[in-house]
Design a protein around this motif. Structure first.
Motif, short mmCIF file in Angstrom:
data_model
loop_
_atom_site.label_atom_id
_atom_site.label_comp_id
_atom_site.label_asym_id
_atom_site.label_seq_id
_atom_site.Cartn_x
_atom_site.Cartn_y
_atom_site.Cartn_z
N SER A 159 38.13 47.33 35.58
CA SER A 159 37.95 46.83 36.49
C SER A 159 37.39 45.79 36.15
O SER A 159 35.67 45.74 36.18
CB SER A 159 37.57 47.47 37.35
OG SER A 159 37.22 47.40 38.57
N ILE A 160 38.07 44.94 36.20
CA ILE A 160 37.10 43.58 36.47
C ILE A 160 37.17 42.49 37.93
O ILE A 160 38.25 42.05 38.47
CB ILE A 160 37.60 42.04 35.34
CG1 ILE A 160 37.91 42.86 34.09
CG2 ILE A 160 37.05 40.94 35.32
CD1 ILE A 160 38.71 41.95 33.54
N SER A 161 36.20 43.41 37.98
CA SER A 161 35.56 42.24 39.65
C SER A 161 35.25 40.53 39.42
O SER A 161 34.21 39.98 38.61
CB SER A 161 34.98 42.91 40.57
OG SER A 161 35.01 44.00 40.53
N PHE A 162 35.84 39.81 40.27
CA PHE A 162 34.73 38.04 40.63
C PHE A 162 34.54 38.36 41.68
O PHE A 162 34.04 37.96 42.67
CB PHE A 162 36.73 37.15 40.45
CG PHE A 162 37.33 37.20 39.41
CD1 PHE A 162 37.17 37.96 38.03
CD2 PHE A 162 38.71 36.59 39.80
CE1 PHE A 162 38.46 37.81 36.96
CE2 PHE A 162 39.41 36.50 38.37
CZ PHE A 162 38.95 37.48 37.47
N ASN A 212 39.64 42.50 41.01
CA ASN A 212 39.03 42.62 42.24
C ASN A 212 39.12 41.06 42.56
O ASN A 212 37.93 40.18 42.29
CB ASN A 212 38.15 42.81 42.16
CG ASN A 212 38.51 44.74 42.64
OD1 ASN A 212 39.53 45.39 42.90
ND2 ASN A 212 37.45 45.40 41.92
N PHE A 213 39.95 40.32 42.61
CA PHE A 213 39.84 38.62 42.75
C PHE A 213 38.84 38.76 43.89
O PHE A 213 38.28 37.60 43.83
CB PHE A 213 41.52 38.22 43.45
CG PHE A 213 41.80 36.44 43.48
CD1 PHE A 213 41.49 35.68 42.22
CD2 PHE A 213 41.09 35.64 44.76
CE1 PHE A 213 41.84 34.50 41.86
CE2 PHE A 213 41.53 34.39 44.93
CZ PHE A 213 41.60 33.45 43.46
N THR A 214 38.60 38.95 44.77
CA THR A 214 37.90 39.09 46.03
C THR A 214 37.57 40.04 46.11
O THR A 214 37.61 41.45 45.60
CB THR A 214 38.21 38.82 47.24
OG1 THR A 214 39.73 39.17 47.74
CG2 THR A 214 38.53 37.32 47.57
N LEU A 215 35.83 40.66 46.36
CA LEU A 215 35.47 41.72 46.57
C LEU A 215 35.69 42.74 48.06
O LEU A 215 35.60 41.64 49.16
CB LEU A 215 33.75 42.19 45.99
CG LEU A 215 33.13 41.16 44.78
CD1 LEU A 215 31.95 41.53 45.13
CD2 LEU A 215 33.98 42.01 44.20
N PRO A 216 35.97 43.57 48.31
CA PRO A 216 36.14 44.10 49.46
C PRO A 216 35.22 44.67 50.30
O PRO A 216 33.72 44.57 49.60
CB PRO A 216 36.73 45.32 48.68
CG PRO A 216 36.33 46.25 46.91
CD PRO A 216 36.22 44.84 46.69
#
Length: 446
Positions: free
Chosen positions: A376-379, A350-354
Motif C-alpha cells: 500500500s502506497i499513500s500520497f 491512495n492518491f488522496t488519503l481517506p
C-alpha cells in the motif's frame, strides 16, 4: 471463498443477550467439521483446507442451527462462513417437492451491488456440487432479466440489495414467507447508507426469528448494530475478529510525502517504472477518479474507472476485466470499491488519503489477500497530511513516511488528454438561482 485469508482474533464480551464464542485451541480443518461431501469437494477444488478464525469459530455453532452475529471485515472469511452454513443446511434438509416459484429458502442481503454479485459468485463456487439455484437481485441492472430468473425454476438462494428486493416484493414477484436462513451482511454499512428502514421491512416479510436461522455480520459493533441484532436474532452466539490484523499482517505500508502537483507524476512513474500489473488506485471524489483515468489512458496505461458515475452493466464488465488481468489499473472511489474481493492485487495506491480511518483499512485490505503479500502506497500532501495520525491510530502502529526518490517524480510525457475518455459522465450542475428568485423570502438555498 475469495475473502478467506488468515486473521488474528480476539473475543470481548458485549452487552447483548448472546453467548460469546471462545477461540479454538488449534486451527480448524474443513474436514473436521460436519460438512457434506459435496461442500468438501468444492472447498478442495478452491484450494482451501484450513478454516480462517471466524470460520472455525462460528461454523461449529451455525452448522448446528444457531443464530450468530459477527464483527468481521472483508478479508476474514465471513462470506464463506455464512454460505457454507446455508449450503450445508440445504443438503441435509432437501426441499419439499411442492415448491412455488419466487419463494427462496435463503436470503442474503448486502449493501452494494458489487458485494452482492461477489457473494453470488462465491455461492456458485462453494455450491458447485450441491445443485442449488442462486439468483441475484440488484439495482442498476435489467429488472426483467432478473424476473425471468425467478420464473425459470424454484430458487434456493437469493442474494440481493435492499432496494431491488423491495421492488420485487411490492410487485409480488418474490415471497419471503418460506425463508429458512436470513443473512444480513455489512450491517453497519447498511446503517451508513440509510438502508435500515428497507431492511426492517424485508425482515418483517420473513418468518419470525424463532422460526428461521439468522446470521448477521458487521465491521463494527455500534449500539445501533447491537440493537438491530437483538431484534433480528434468536439467542445468537457472537464472534469478533480484530480488523487491524486484516490491514497489517500481509501488507507493506508506506506514505510518500509530496506536493499536490507532484501526485500525478508519482502515480505515473510508479506504474511504469515498476511495471505494476494489478493496481487499485483510490481517490476521495468522483471528479478526481475521472481525471486520473483520463490521464492514464492518454499515456497508454491499461486502466478503467469504477465510480457511481459509471453505468452498472459497465461496472460489472470492468470488474471482470480487472479480475481476468485485461485491465492493469482500476481507479475507484470508496463507495464503488466496497465489496470488491479480487485476489492478486499487488498494489493499492491512495492518491488522496481517506477522511475516515475505516476507509483506509478497507482500501489496503484489497491487497495482501489469501495469504499473499501486498503493498500500500499513500500520497500525502499539504491538503491531507494532517490525517496521518488518525490512520495510524486505526491500524495501531506508525506509518513509514518518506520522500519519493527523484526518478519517481520525473516529468510525465506531454500528451493530449481527452477528458471524458473514462466513459463516466460528470453529474450535471444545478442551475444557480437568478437574482430576484434567490433573494425572495422563503427561497431554498442550494
Amino acid at each position: 471463498m475469495t475473502d478467506a485469508i488468515a486473521a488474528n482474533d480476539s473475543v470481548e464480551s458485549i452487552d447483548v443477550d448472546v453467548e460469546t464464542v471462545s477461540a479454538p485451541a488449534a486451527p480448524t480443518l474443513f474436514r473436521d467439521l460436519p460438512l457434506p461431501n459435496e461442500i468438501l469437494r468444492a472447498v478442495d477444488d478452491l484450494g482451501f483446507s484450513q478454516c480462517t478464525p471466524i470460520q472455525g469459530r462460528v461454523l461449529r455453532f451455525t452448522l448446528a442451527g444457531h443464530d450468530a452475529i459477527g464483527r468481521a471485515q472483508t478479508g476474514t472469511g465471513k462470506t464463506a462462513a455464512f454460505l457454507l452454513t446455508v449450503i450445508a443446511d440445504f443438503l441435509k434438509n432437501p426441499p419439499s417437492p411442492e415448491r412455488c416459484l419466487g419463494e427462496p429458502r435463503a436470503l442474503v442481503l448486502a449493501p452494494t451491488r458489487e458485494l452482492a454479485l461477489q457473494i453470488a459468485r462465491d455461492a456458485e463456487d462453494l455450491g458447485k456440487y450441491a445443485n442449488l439455484s442462486v439468483v441475484t437481485l440488484v439495482g442498476g441492472m435489467d429488472y426483467e432479466k432478473q424476473r425471468r430468473q425467478l420464473d425459470r425454476a424454484p430458487v434456493d438462494i437469493v442474494v440481493a440489495t435492499p432496494g431491488r428486493l423491495i421492488d420485487f416484493a411490492n410487485k409480488q414477484e418474490l415471497f419471503l414467507d418460506q425463508v429458512e436462513l436470513l443473512v444480513i451482511d455489512e450491517a453497519d454499512r447498511m446503517l451508513d447508507m440509510g438502508f435500515i428502514p428497507d431492511v426492517k421491512r424485508i425482515v418483517r416479510l420473513t418468518p419470525p426469528k424463532s422460526h428461521r436461522q439468522t446470521l448477521m455480520f458487521s465491521a463494527t459493533f455500534t449500539r445501533d448494530v447491537l440493537n438491530l441484532a437483538s431484534q433480528w436474532t434468536f439467542y445468537p452466539v457472537t464472534v469478533e475478529i480484530e480488523p487491524e490484523s486484516v490491514a497489517t499482517e500481509t501488507v507493506e505500508q508506506k506514505v510518500y510525502i509530496v506536493t499536490a502537483d507532484e501526485k500525478v507524476a508519482l502515480l505515473y512513474n510508479l506504474i511504469t517504472t515498476q511495471s505494476l500489473e494489478r493496481v487499485m488506485v483510490f481517490a476521495n471524489r468522483r471528479d478526481q477518479t475521472r481525471r486520473l483515468t483520463d490521464v492514464l489512458k492518454a499515456h497508454d496505461i491499461s486502466c478503467a474507472l469504477l465510480s457511481g458515475d459509471v453505468p452498472q452493466e459497465k461496472r460489472v464488465k470492468t470488474l471482470e476485466n480487472f479480475r481476468e488481468g485485461k485491465i492493469k489499473v482500476l481507479v475507484a472511489t470508496d463507495v464503488a470499491g466496497r465489496g470488491i474481493h479480487i485476489d492478486g492485487v499487488s498494489h493499492v495506491v491512495n492518491f488522496t488519503l481517506p477522511e475516515q480511518p475505516d476507509d483506509y483499512v478497507h482500501r489496503i485490505g484489497r491487497t495482501g489477500r489469501a495469504g499473499a503479500s501486498g503493498t500500500s502506497i499513500s500520497f500525502a500532501c499539504e491538503d491531507d497530511g494532517h490525517l496521518i495520525p488518525e490512520l495510524e491510530s486505526a491500524i495501531g502502529r506508525k506509518l513509514e513516511c518518506l520522500y519519493p526518490p527523484a526518478e519517481l517524480l520525473a516529468a510525465v510525457p506531454k500528451v493530449h488528454v481527452v477528458h471524458g475518455a473514462s466513459g463516466a459522465k460528470p453529474a450535471p450542475r444545478k442551475p444557480r438561482p437568478s437574482g430576484a428568485g434567490a433573494s425572495r423570502p422563503g427561497a431554498r438555498r442550494h
